[in-house]
Design an enzyme around this catalytic site. Structure first.
Site, PDB file in Angstrom:
ATOM      1  CG  ASP A 226    -104.103 -27.760  42.572  1.00 37.71           C
ATOM      2  OD1 ASP A 226    -102.958 -27.327  42.313  1.00 37.71           O
ATOM      3  OD2 ASP A 226    -104.343 -28.948  42.793  1.00 37.71           O
TER       4      ASP A 226
ATOM      5  CE1 TYR B 150    -108.348 -32.208  43.401  1.00 37.99           C
ATOM      6  CE2 TYR B 150    -107.427 -30.054  42.907  1.00 37.99           C
ATOM      7  CZ  TYR B 150    -107.272 -31.343  43.389  1.00 37.99           C
ATOM      8  OH  TYR B 150    -106.046 -31.763  43.854  1.00 37.99           O
TER       9      TYR B 150
END
Length: 318
Positions: free
Chosen positions: A66, A104
């Site tokens: 990401d 995350y």
């Protein structure tokens, strides 16, 4: 491609899907700080060290991919927009990819010691399989044409993320790590919009190509798919074999590869990878009712979960 600067006229419809996706994407706005992942600590401490290692690695892998998408991928596609509003939609996608990447980090810091987090960041920055897929995709972002970049993005978000999504959903289906799974489900919901929108934009340009150019692109795309999948399935084996669910994850990845191709208007490529073949525990993890933390009135961890939650045949469609 837009050749000169003009003000966006939001009252003018160039492509109805631009307006629809803008409304859907902005209505789905969320922040990782609104989901109390630290409430999963009791579940986390009940996991074996091997299970914790798997979770840390898949979350770390998602953080790497990401970060790539937020720093390179979305910007690469801005060069080939067909409408002004498409550029605005991509701006939203870019911002949300940054939120995903930060999420995350939130997961890792909520559940782990500083030393453990440092070890995971070192792993994700040096693991051969992870670095291979990041480099392979980024090379296309740097050198590919507009359609190739869209294919790379759709494969990244629609395939390469999903081996890492599996574990949180699997544990949620077993009534564990509920808040971690909430964040993952919010991200999946966003990625379903991104993949379907980019697949639609891909089709518009692809269908304008002469047949010879279409064939040339497909002759490039399918070897790319096979190369990425070979690495992805090997990565899946390395990560998940230690807890005995590698084959289930591979099926899930193949299923999402077929969905990514379908988003671009192509038939399924992998056999025995239909929805019915996906592990029912993961299906349970996706379909479990979300908790509504309601920090923004109607905006909480469980607001407007959308089509990705049901994982029906139309799961990534609008």
């Amino acid at each position: 491609m837009i050749s000169k600067h003009k003000v966006i006229n939001w009252n003018k419809i160039e492509d109805e899907l631009d307006d629809y996706v803008w409304d859907k994407a902005t209505s789905q706005f969320w922040l990782d700080t609104r989901v109390p992942v630290s409430n999963d600590l009791a579940d986390w401490r009940e996991l074996s060290s091997v299970e914790q290692d798997v979770i840390k690695k898949v979350v770390g892998g998602l953080a790497l991919l990401d970060t790539l998408q937020s720093e390179e991928g979305v910007n690469a596609m801005r060069e080939d927009v067909r409408t002004h509003k498409e550029a605005a939609v991509l701006n939203n996608f870019l911002f949300m990819e940054s939120i995903h990447a930060k999420s995350y980090g939130t997961i890792l810091t909520s559940l782990n010691s500083i030393k453990s987090i440092s070890e995971i960041y070192d792993w994700m920055n040096n693991d051969e399989r992870m670095q291979y897929k990041a480099k392979r995709i980024n090379d296309i972002y740097k050198t590919g044409n507009g359609l190739q970049k869209k294919i790379a993005s759709i494969f990244l978000e629609g395939i390469l993320y999903y081996s890492n999504f599996f574990a949180p959903l699997w544990y949620r289906g077993s009534n564990k790590l509920a808040n971690l799974a909430e964040l993952i489900k919010l991200i999946i919901r966003d990625e379903s919009v991104h993949g379907t929108y980019l697949g639609y934009k891909f089709q518009l340009t692809y269908n304008e190509l002469p047949e010879e150019e279409q064939k040339k692109l497909l002759d490039w795309m399918y070897p790319l798919l096979e190369d990425l999948m070979e690495n992805e399935l090997a990565y899946t084996e390395e990560i998940y074999s230690q807890i005995g669910i590698a084959e289930d994850v591979k099926t899930f990845v193949r299923y999402n590869a077929n969905k990514s191709l379908q988003n671009m208007g192509f038939p399924a490529y992998y056999e025995h990878a239909d929805l019915d073949d996906v592990n029912p525990i993961v299906m349970n993890g996706i379909s479990i009712e979300t908790s509504n933390h309601d920090f923004f009135s109607q905006v909480g961890a469980g607001y407007l979960m959308g089509n990705a939650e049901s994982m029906a045949d139309e799961d990534y469609d609008f």
